[in-house]
Write a protein that holds these residues in place. Structure first.
Motif, PDB file in Angstrom:
ATOM      1  N   TRP A 465       0.855  -1.614   0.253  1.00 48.45           N
ATOM      2  CA  TRP A 465      -0.083  -0.075  -0.233  1.00 48.45           C
ATOM      3  C   TRP A 465       0.923   0.838  -0.272  1.00 48.45           C
ATOM      4  O   TRP A 465       0.713   1.911  -0.263  1.00 48.45           O
ATOM      5  CB  TRP A 465      -0.957  -0.178   1.326  1.00 48.45           C
ATOM      6  N   SER A 466       1.783   1.666   0.730  1.00 47.70           N
ATOM      7  CA  SER A 466       3.045   2.049   0.711  1.00 47.70           C
ATOM      8  C   SER A 466       3.589   2.861  -0.486  1.00 47.70           C
ATOM      9  O   SER A 466       3.916   3.985  -0.503  1.00 47.70           O
ATOM     10  CB  SER A 466       3.684   2.504   1.845  1.00 47.70           C
ATOM     11  N   GLN A 467       4.284   2.164  -1.240  1.00 46.29           N
ATOM     12  CA  GLN A 467       3.277   1.915  -2.586  1.00 46.29           C
ATOM     13  C   GLN A 467       2.630   2.028  -3.757  1.00 46.29           C
ATOM     14  O   GLN A 467       2.752   2.173  -5.123  1.00 46.29           O
ATOM     15  CB  GLN A 467       4.727   0.677  -3.306  1.00 46.29           C
ATOM     16  N   GLY A 468       1.578   2.247  -3.760  1.00 48.15           N
ATOM     17  CA  GLY A 468       0.732   2.483  -4.384  1.00 48.15           C
ATOM     18  C   GLY A 468       0.273   0.798  -5.273  1.00 48.15           C
ATOM     19  O   GLY A 468      -0.684   1.273  -5.517  1.00 48.15           O
ATOM     20  N   LEU A 469       0.814  -0.277  -4.310  1.00 45.47           N
ATOM     21  CA  LEU A 469      -0.138  -1.441  -4.883  1.00 45.47           C
ATOM     22  C   LEU A 469      -0.898  -1.627  -3.647  1.00 45.47           C
ATOM     23  O   LEU A 469      -1.325  -1.945  -2.731  1.00 45.47           O
ATOM     24  CB  LEU A 469       1.570  -2.257  -4.939  1.00 45.47           C
TER      25      LEU A 469
END
Length: 603
Positions: A465-469
């Protein structure tokens, strides 16, 4: 044994012609639409060829989904695991993929059918919970739900295979950790305590667990397809083809278990004295209707075997550990062999066949599901199954995803490893590291009793999530002990509210999938154990069962915390110590290098 084949999955044929035939049949039956589920009467994820209705009609062979056919639409509802696969398998001129659960079937039906439309369904293929949910969602639409006496799809499926009659066998009481008589007495006492005269069991793995039997009706799943009525005195009426049972197995079952033909189930239900326990989440709607027609009182409650089956006892846990040791040897031999090859000399099928041969040497009775072996872009298909038509040659610089498992006499395994072929693919390093960190976070988790899988799911996703994934599947599913590789009811997913308990075995498998490029998944099986806790606060944790090195070439070490590095090094030490005595010198040397501490190894 029913090991993997590489032909196109079942469901081939002229699907447009079949769709036209079904529409004509629906019109003749006075129906405006019909639901075709993936499930069979037992709500199985894996179905026999005779029950593969969704695949026969549409060509889609995924393990979850359903279709709704109207005079001018044919929607195939699939979740995020199958968004890529479904486009490759459907005739898109005649069938339309529908993203589900984002699109609710009721909303789709309101648009597709006029008020007063008649929506047919086979009451043997849907649970009461499903039908009640759909009926409520359509309450003010004017659309009527019509239970059919004969499935219109079955009426046009003229070459439908016969139901399976696989040989059934006894499951050793020593491996089960409890005799069938003990299990039946325990569950019968529960029925008496709750004022229930009997329970209808419809899940074959529940029945196989209860009776300490195993079968071969469904490939890769050692279950006996059957229904059973458990009475409050411990007697069982088992509705299964008598041809599956030899004299030795009948003796194993004893005189408190009567084997009756499946065709006798409806009449037997009409004769039952209530209250009869039925699980709205798994029992077919038809069973409820039969009991209602006889004015028999129904006690809606969960399958009485499902939680005892999920809580593995000491013998079952020991069997699972032993199976994972042998499986770890096979997997490590596979990875060492793979590293020694030129990728360009291998195809996906070569890898699958090599792994299966190694597992045979390790003592499997079958694989636990068709091996997912996806090279490059094929790895992005979450439930990819290689066929001779899709078989891809490996290439240096790609990522290879291998998700596989074995059925052993004493346990069931399920493991995924993602490996670099040659030099690491730069684009895969960051998501691979995020997936690994999520898997470690679940492995290290400690949590209070009463916590459910939904509470833990975010631990596995946080670094993605922190990488937008993210990924479009659950983080973990339950696993049976020498039973089905996918076992309810415990899960690690956003939708699971069931409290986790000691003895349950789950998969731990976060992933990431970049369509057209690569797929990443790292999976271990984990057992829930009692954890150290302060007085008054009971805690649980996980013990990892899987023993196999994790490829370090795709790890960004700088992104790992000290605790994560320590966990991985300790895990690799345990893998090395556990597997080394069972390997030859060449593979042992490979394993020693593959499990060196992260900060002292050359990646």
């Amino acid at each position: 044994m029913s090991f993997q084949t590489f032909d196109a999955p079942a469901g081939g044929g002229d699907h447009a012609a079949r769709l036209a035939q079904l529409r004509a049949r629906l019109a003749a039956d006075g129906l405006d639409a019909f639901i075709i589920p993936r499930a069979d009467a037992h709500q199985g994820e894996y179905v026999a060829d005779a029950d593969a209705r969704l695949a026969w009609l549409t060509g889609f062979t995924g393990s979850a989904g359903f279709a709704v056919v109207t005079p001018d639409r044919a929607g195939v509802f699939i979740d995020g695991r199958y968004r890529v696969q479904v486009k490759a398998q459907l005739d898109l001129d005649h069938f339309t993929p529908v993203p589900w659960p984002e699109t609710k079937p009721s909303d789709w039906l309101r648009e597709a059918l006029p008020a007063g439309g008649r929506l047919g369904f086979d009451p043997w293929l849907h649970t009461r919970q499903e039908i009640e949910t759909l009926d409520k969602a359509l309450a003010d639409s004017g659309i009527g739900l019509i239970a059919v006496d004969r499935n219109p799809l079955d009426a046009i499926w003229t070459d439908r295979p016969a139901p399976p009659v696989g040989r059934a066998r006894a499951h050793d009481d020593a491996l089960a950790g409890e005799t069938s008589a003990q299990k039946r007495a325990r569950l019968a006492a529960q029925l008496r305590d709750e004022g229930q005269a009997a329970a209808l069991l419809t899940l074959p793995d529940s029945i196989s667990w209860l009776l300490n039997i195993r079968g071969s009706d469904v490939p890769k799943n050692p279950i006996v397809q059957s229904f059973a009525v458990l009475s409050d005195d411990g007697h069982v009426a088992l509705f299964a083809d008598p041809a599956k049972f030899d004299d030795a197995l009948r003796a194993h079952l004893g005189n408190q278990v009567a084997i009756l033909h499946p065709e006798g189930l409806p009449a037997a239900l009409l004769d039952l004295e209530g209250p009869v326990r039925l699980d709205p989440a798994s029992a077919p709607e038809a069973a409820f209707r039969l009991l209602d027609s006889a004015n028999t009182r129904i006690a809606p409650a969960t399958d009485p075997a499902i939680l005892p089956k999920a809580r593995k006892n000491a013998a079952e846990l020991e069997g699972m550990r032993a199976a994972h040791l042998r499986d770890g040897v096979a997997m490590t031999r596979l990875l060492a062999w793979l590293d020694a090859q030129d990728p360009a000399d291998l195809t996906e099928i070569d890898v699958v066949e090599k792994l299966e041969a190694l597992r045979r040497e390790a003592g499997i009775t079958d694989i636990s599901f068709d091996t997912i072996c996806g090279a490059g872009p094929n790895g992005a298909i979450v439930h990819y199954r290689v066929t001779r038509a899709t078989n891809r040659r490996l290439a240096a610089g790609e990522v290879l995803l291998i998700d596989s498992g074995g059925q052993y006499p004493d346990g069931t395994t399920d493991i995924t490893r993602t490996v670099a072929l040659g030099s690491p693919l730069r684009d895969a390093v960051a998501p691979y590291t995020a997936v690994l960190r999520g898997m470690i976070a679940i492995s290290r988790a400690r949590f209070p009793k009463g916590v459910a899988g939904a509470h833990l799911d975010a631990l596995a996703r946080q670094y993605l999530w922190s990488q937008g994934l993210d990924y479009d599947h659950g983080t973990g599913h339950g696993v049976g002990a020498a039973l089905c590789v996918h076992e309810g009811p415990a899960r690690i997913s956003r939708a699971s509210t069931l409290p986790l308990e000691a003895g349950m075995i789950l998969s731990n498998e976060p992933g990431y999938y970049r369509e057209g490029a690569f797929g990443i998944r790292i999976e271990n099986l984990i057992a829930i154990t009692e954890a150290e806790s302060e007085p008054g606060r009971a805690m649980l944790g996980f013990q990892t069962l899987t023993l196999c090195p994790i490829d370090r070439r795709l790890i960004d070490i700088a992104a790992l915390s000290r605790d994560e590095i320590d966990w991985l090094d300790a895990y690799h030490l345990r893998v090395r110590d556990g597997l080394s005595p069972h390997l030859n010198d060449e593979t042992r040397r490979w394993l020693e290098k593959a499990t060196l501490p992260l900060e002292t190894s050359s990646l």
